[in-house]
Design a protein around this motif. Structure first.
Motif, PDB file in Angstrom:
ATOM      1  N   LYS A 164      -5.399   0.008   3.245  1.00 37.56           N
ATOM      2  CA  LYS A 164      -6.458   0.066   2.228  1.00 37.56           C
ATOM      3  C   LYS A 164      -7.012   1.484   2.114  1.00 37.56           C
ATOM      4  O   LYS A 164      -7.295   1.967   1.004  1.00 37.56           O
ATOM      5  CB  LYS A 164      -7.585  -0.903   2.595  1.00 37.56           C
ATOM      6  CG  LYS A 164      -8.735  -0.926   1.590  1.00 37.56           C
ATOM      7  CD  LYS A 164      -8.267  -1.414   0.218  1.00 37.56           C
ATOM      8  CE  LYS A 164      -9.432  -1.731  -0.705  1.00 37.56           C
ATOM      9  NZ  LYS A 164     -10.268  -0.551  -0.993  1.00 37.56           N
ATOM     10  N   ALA A 210       0.856  -1.190   0.000  1.00 36.69           N
ATOM     11  CA  ALA A 210       0.000   0.000   0.000  1.00 36.69           C
ATOM     12  C   ALA A 210       0.887   1.232   0.000  1.00 36.69           C
ATOM     13  O   ALA A 210       2.019   1.196   0.474  1.00 36.69           O
ATOM     14  CB  ALA A 210      -0.891  -0.010   1.239  1.00 36.69           C
ATOM     15  N   GLU A 219      -4.589   3.625   0.268  1.00 38.93           N
ATOM     16  CA  GLU A 219      -4.652   3.270  -1.156  1.00 38.93           C
ATOM     17  C   GLU A 219      -5.849   3.928  -1.832  1.00 38.93           C
ATOM     18  O   GLU A 219      -5.747   4.462  -2.948  1.00 38.93           O
ATOM     19  CB  GLU A 219      -4.721   1.758  -1.299  1.00 38.93           C
ATOM     20  CG  GLU A 219      -4.661   1.261  -2.738  1.00 38.93           C
ATOM     21  CD  GLU A 219      -4.671  -0.255  -2.823  1.00 38.93           C
ATOM     22  OE1 GLU A 219      -4.809  -0.772  -3.945  1.00 38.93           O
ATOM     23  OE2 GLU A 219      -4.560  -0.923  -1.772  1.00 38.93           O
TER      24      GLU A 219
END
Length: 272
Positions: A97, A24, A100
Motif C-alpha cells: 500500500k 501493488a 502504491e
C-alpha cells in the motif's frame, strides 16, 4: 442487438472487477516513477567531482594525480549497484500500500514538475551556478515564506542529513586516497571514526549549502506546490520512502570507500 453493445459492458465490468485485484507496484516501478533513479545515475560523477575538486583546491597533489584519483573513484561507485540497494531496501521497508501511494504521488503533475527540477539540479555541472547565485537568492528570500519553509522541508526530506552522509563519504574517500598515495598506514576504521566525530561541524557547513541548493532548485516551484510536496514527504508512505532511500544511498556510497586505497596503490605506484 449488435455484438459491440454486449462486449462493451462486459469490458467495463471486467475492468471494474479487475481493478481491486491489481498487484501493488514493485519497488523497481516506484523507483522508476520517482526522480531518484535519475539522480543516482549521477552519483559516481558527483563523488568523483567532489573528490577531484577537493584535491585540486588543497594543492597537495599534482592535477594529473587528482584526475587519476577522480577516475578511480568514479569507477568504484556503480549507479546500478546503488539502485539495486535502494530496491532491496524498499521491498523490505515499505508495504504494498505504501509503494502504491508513493507511485501515486509521483504520477501527479506537481510531482513531475518537482522531479524535473531536482534531476536538473543534481548535475555536477550546475554546482557552480548554485554557488554563484547563492548570495543573490539568500538576499531575495530572506524573511519570506520560502525561507521559513526550509526547516520543515529539510526535516521531511532528510536533505541536510543525506548531504552530511555524502560529504563524509567524499572526505573519507579523499583521505583514503591520500593515505595510499603517501604510503600512510592510516587505518580505514580510524579515518572513518575521525570524520564521524566531526559530523556536527560538517553539518554546520553543509546545512548552508543545502539551503543554497534548496533556493536554487525550487525557485520556479510555487509555495503551494512546495507545501503539497512537503505534505507528501511528511506522510507515512512519503516518510518511509525517504528514510529507506537515504539509508540505502548512505550504505551504497560508503561501502566502496574501503577498497579505494588498494586501487590507489595500483594506479599511483608507477607515478612515484
Amino acid at each position: 442487438m449488435k455484438l459491440s453493445t454486449l462486449v462493451k459492458p462486459l469490458l467495463v465490468t471486467g475492468l471494474f472487477l479487475a481493478g481491486p485485484a491489481m498487484a501493488a507496484p514493485s519497488a523497481q516501478q516506484v523507483l522508476s516513477a520517482s526522480p531518484i533513479d535519475d539522480i543516482v545515475d549521477r552519483y559516481p560523477a558527483m563523488m568523483s567531482e567532489g573528490i577531484r575538486e577537493g584535491l585540486k583546491r588543497s594543492q597537495q597533489l599534482p592535477p594529473m594525480v587528482a584526475d587519476t584519483i577522480g577516475y578511480v573513484v568514479s569507477n568504484s561507485f556503480r549507479a546500478a549497484d546503488i539502485e539495486q540497494q535502494i530496491v532491496n531496501n524498499l521491498e523490505r521497508d515499505l508495504s504494498g500500500k505504501q509503494l502504491e501511494d508513493v507511485e501515486g504521488w509521483y504520477a501527479t503533475l506537481v510531482a513531475r514538475k518537482i522531479s524535473a527540477v531536482e534531476i536538473a539540479a543534481s548535475d555536477p555541472a550546475v554546482w557552480k551556478q548554485i554557488r554563484a547565485k547563492a548570495p543573490e537568492l539568500n538576499s531575495k528570500y530572506k524573511g519570506t515564506g520560502r525561507a521559513q519553509m526550509f526547516a520543515r522541508f529539510d526535516r521531511a526530506a532528510r536533505a541536510t542529513e543525506s548531504a552530511v552522509d555524502t560529504t563524509i563519504a567524499v572526505q573519507l574517500g579523499l583521505a583514503t586516497a591520500m593515505a595510499a598515495f603517501r604510503n600512510d598506514s592510516a587505518n580505514y576504521d580510524e579515518l572513518k571514526q575521525k570524520f564521524e566525530s566531526q559530523r556536527g561541524t560538517i553539518r554546520g557547513v553543509v546545512e548552508q549549502q543545502v539551503y543554497d541548493s534548496y533556493l536554487h532548485t525550487y525557485e520556479k516551484i510555487s509555495n503551494q506546490e512546495m507545501k503539497l510536496y512537503i505534505d507528501f514527504l511528511e506522510s507515512g508512505p512519503g516518510s518511509a520512502f525517504t528514510k529507506s532511500v537515504t539509508r540505502s544511498i548512505q550504505q551504497a556510497i560508503t561501502d566502496p570507500n574501503e577498497s579505494i586505497g588498494n586501487q590507489m596503490v595500483r594506479f599511483l605506484a608507477p607515478q612515484k
